[in-house]
Design a protein around this motif. Structure first.
Motif, PDB file in Angstrom:
ATOM      1  N   LEU A 101       0.820  -1.204   0.000  1.00 38.12           N
ATOM      2  CA  LEU A 101       0.000   0.000   0.000  1.00 38.12           C
ATOM      3  C   LEU A 101       0.857   1.259   0.000  1.00 38.12           C
ATOM      4  O   LEU A 101       0.475   2.274  -0.576  1.00 38.12           O
ATOM      5  N   VAL A 102       2.020   1.187   0.617  1.00 36.90           N
ATOM      6  CA  VAL A 102       2.908   2.338   0.667  1.00 36.90           C
ATOM      7  C   VAL A 102       3.369   2.755  -0.734  1.00 36.90           C
ATOM      8  O   VAL A 102       3.732   3.914  -0.952  1.00 36.90           O
ATOM      9  N   ASP A 103       3.313   1.837  -1.700  1.00 34.15           N
ATOM     10  CA  ASP A 103       3.707   2.142  -3.079  1.00 34.15           C
ATOM     11  C   ASP A 103       2.586   2.800  -3.884  1.00 34.15           C
ATOM     12  O   ASP A 103       2.824   3.274  -5.001  1.00 34.15           O
ATOM     13  N   VAL A 104       1.382   2.810  -3.343  1.00 38.42           N
ATOM     14  CA  VAL A 104       0.242   3.392  -4.058  1.00 38.42           C
ATOM     15  C   VAL A 104       0.363   4.910  -4.002  1.00 38.42           C
ATOM     16  O   VAL A 104       0.596   5.494  -2.945  1.00 38.42           O
ATOM     17  N   ASP A 105       0.193   5.524  -5.152  1.00 34.42           N
ATOM     18  CA  ASP A 105       0.306   6.975  -5.264  1.00 34.42           C
ATOM     19  C   ASP A 105      -0.970   7.526  -5.895  1.00 34.42           C
ATOM     20  O   ASP A 105      -1.852   6.773  -6.319  1.00 34.42           O
ATOM     21  N   ARG A 106      -1.017   8.815  -5.989  1.00 37.71           N
ATOM     22  CA  ARG A 106      -2.186   9.495  -6.544  1.00 37.71           C
ATOM     23  C   ARG A 106      -2.485   9.020  -7.967  1.00 37.71           C
ATOM     24  O   ARG A 106      -3.639   8.853  -8.338  1.00 37.71           O
ATOM     25  N   GLU A 107      -1.471   8.771  -8.776  1.00 40.17           N
ATOM     26  CA  GLU A 107      -1.696   8.324 -10.158  1.00 40.17           C
ATOM     27  C   GLU A 107      -2.448   6.993 -10.198  1.00 40.17           C
ATOM     28  O   GLU A 107      -3.253   6.759 -11.090  1.00 40.17           O
ATOM     29  N   HIS A 108      -2.217   6.123  -9.223  1.00 36.50           N
ATOM     30  CA  HIS A 108      -2.911   4.838  -9.174  1.00 36.50           C
ATOM     31  C   HIS A 108      -4.384   5.030  -8.833  1.00 36.50           C
ATOM     32  O   HIS A 108      -5.253   4.358  -9.396  1.00 36.50           O
ATOM     33  N   VAL A 109      -4.664   5.956  -7.929  1.00 38.54           N
ATOM     34  CA  VAL A 109      -6.056   6.260  -7.567  1.00 38.54           C
ATOM     35  C   VAL A 109      -6.777   6.867  -8.764  1.00 38.54           C
ATOM     36  O   VAL A 109      -7.921   6.506  -9.061  1.00 38.54           O
ATOM     37  N   GLU A 110      -6.125   7.780  -9.465  1.00 39.56           N
ATOM     38  CA  GLU A 110      -6.747   8.403 -10.646  1.00 39.56           C
ATOM     39  C   GLU A 110      -7.030   7.357 -11.720  1.00 39.56           C
ATOM     40  O   GLU A 110      -8.082   7.390 -12.367  1.00 39.56           O
ATOM     41  N   ALA A 111      -6.121   6.421 -11.915  1.00 42.84           N
ATOM     42  CA  ALA A 111      -6.340   5.351 -12.895  1.00 42.84           C
ATOM     43  C   ALA A 111      -7.505   4.470 -12.466  1.00 42.84           C
ATOM     44  O   ALA A 111      -8.320   4.057 -13.305  1.00 42.84           O
ATOM     45  N   PHE A 112      -7.619   4.198 -11.175  1.00 39.81           N
ATOM     46  CA  PHE A 112      -8.736   3.390 -10.682  1.00 39.81           C
ATOM     47  C   PHE A 112     -10.054   4.131 -10.866  1.00 39.81           C
ATOM     48  O   PHE A 112     -11.063   3.521 -11.228  1.00 39.81           O
ATOM     49  N   LYS A 113     -10.062   5.439 -10.653  1.00 41.00           N
ATOM     50  CA  LYS A 113     -11.282   6.233 -10.891  1.00 41.00           C
ATOM     51  C   LYS A 113     -11.707   6.122 -12.352  1.00 41.00           C
ATOM     52  O   LYS A 113     -12.896   5.944 -12.647  1.00 41.00           O
ATOM     53  N   ARG A 114     -10.751   6.221 -13.267  1.00 39.74           N
ATOM     54  CA  ARG A 114     -11.078   6.068 -14.696  1.00 39.74           C
ATOM     55  C   ARG A 114     -11.610   4.675 -14.974  1.00 39.74           C
ATOM     56  O   ARG A 114     -12.566   4.500 -15.737  1.00 39.74           O
ATOM     57  N   HIS A 115     -11.012   3.678 -14.348  1.00 35.91           N
ATOM     58  CA  HIS A 115     -11.458   2.292 -14.498  1.00 35.91           C
ATOM     59  C   HIS A 115     -12.910   2.132 -14.030  1.00 35.91           C
ATOM     60  O   HIS A 115     -13.714   1.482 -14.705  1.00 35.91           O
ATOM     61  N   LEU A 116     -13.241   2.716 -12.884  1.00 36.32           N
ATOM     62  CA  LEU A 116     -14.618   2.623 -12.386  1.00 36.32           C
ATOM     63  C   LEU A 116     -15.602   3.253 -13.375  1.00 36.32           C
ATOM     64  O   LEU A 116     -16.710   2.760 -13.541  1.00 36.32           O
ATOM     65  N   GLY A 117     -15.169   4.322 -14.026  1.00 37.66           N
ATOM     66  CA  GLY A 117     -16.034   4.986 -15.003  1.00 37.66           C
ATOM     67  C   GLY A 117     -16.310   4.156 -16.240  1.00 37.66           C
ATOM     68  O   GLY A 117     -17.280   4.402 -16.960  1.00 37.66           O
ATOM     69  N   THR A 118     -15.497   3.133 -16.492  1.00 37.14           N
ATOM     70  CA  THR A 118     -15.694   2.283 -17.671  1.00 37.14           C
ATOM     71  C   THR A 118     -16.373   0.960 -17.342  1.00 37.14           C
ATOM     72  O   THR A 118     -16.750   0.227 -18.251  1.00 37.14           O
ATOM     73  N   ARG A 119     -16.486   0.629 -16.059  1.00 33.26           N
ATOM     74  CA  ARG A 119     -17.071  -0.657 -15.659  1.00 33.26           C
ATOM     75  C   ARG A 119     -18.582  -0.650 -15.825  1.00 33.26           C
ATOM     76  O   ARG A 119     -19.233   0.383 -15.673  1.00 33.26           O
ATOM     77  N   LEU A 120     -19.116  -1.813 -16.122  1.00 33.99           N
ATOM     78  CA  LEU A 120     -20.561  -1.963 -16.236  1.00 33.99           C
ATOM     79  C   LEU A 120     -21.119  -2.477 -14.917  1.00 33.99           C
ATOM     80  O   LEU A 120     -20.451  -3.206 -14.184  1.00 33.99           O
ATOM     81  N   SER A 121     -22.356  -2.107 -14.642  1.00 34.03           N
ATOM     82  CA  SER A 121     -22.997  -2.567 -13.411  1.00 34.03           C
ATOM     83  C   SER A 121     -23.260  -4.064 -13.503  1.00 34.03           C
ATOM     84  O   SER A 121     -23.241  -4.654 -14.584  1.00 34.03           O
TER      85      SER A 121
END
Length: 162
Positions: free
Chosen positions: A83-103
């Motif tokens: 978790l210490v390696d997780v940075d803001r860029e990883h969170v932003e990429a995950f946000k984009r990923h959530l925006g593409t996922r289907l329910s």
């Protein structure tokens, strides 16, 4: 890695939901632990702790969201060890990923803003708690801000008073 809490162990098998269809999962803890044992260990330790104070359904929900985030990290960013390696860029990429996922329902619609808000809010709480609890693998700074959460709908009241 710590033992899987009983409430999480029940989630390792496919669990029926909704209209009796099995819930499909992309990632499980053994997969995540094989790719990033420190990350999995931190998340499972957190789930152990919240299982002591939250209702089982809340722990199962947090488990699913953390598993989804960890699965995303281990596939998209193989350099993440903990978790210490997780940075803001990883969170932003995950946000984009959530925006593409289907329910998960049969509509084929993208995830609702409410679902995205709940997922990001759960991650934010996770990050805050592991930092407050002084976990050795805690992030070094805040990774999710209020502005990251989709704005909730604020419908007008059906009746306005005079």
């Amino acid at each position: 890695m710590s033992a899987v809490p009983a409430v999480i162990a029940a989630d390792v098998v496919e669990v029926p939901h909704g209209r009796g269809k099995p819930r499909s999962r992309t990632f499980d803890w053994p997969q995540i632990a094989a790719a990033s044992p420190v990350l999995a260990g931190t998340m499972l330790r957190y789930l152990d702790q919240i299982a002591l104070s939250l209702r089982p359904a809340s722990v199962v929900a947090a488990n699913g969201m953390l598993r989804q985030f960890a699965g995303f990290l281990t596939t998209e960013f193989s350099e993440i060890d903990g978790l210490v390696d997780v940075d803001r860029e990883h969170v932003e990429a995950f946000k984009r990923h959530l925006g593409t996922r289907l329910s998960r329902n049969d509509t084929g619609q993208p995830l609702s803003p409410v679902t995205i808000r709940i997922t990001l809010g759960t991650l934010r709480t996770f990050f805050e708690r592991v930092s407050e609890w002084d976990y050795p693998d805690a992030p070094t700074r805040v990774l999710i801000f209020n502005g990251d959460l989709p704005t909730p709908d604020d419908p007008l009241p059906k009746f306005l008073s005079d």
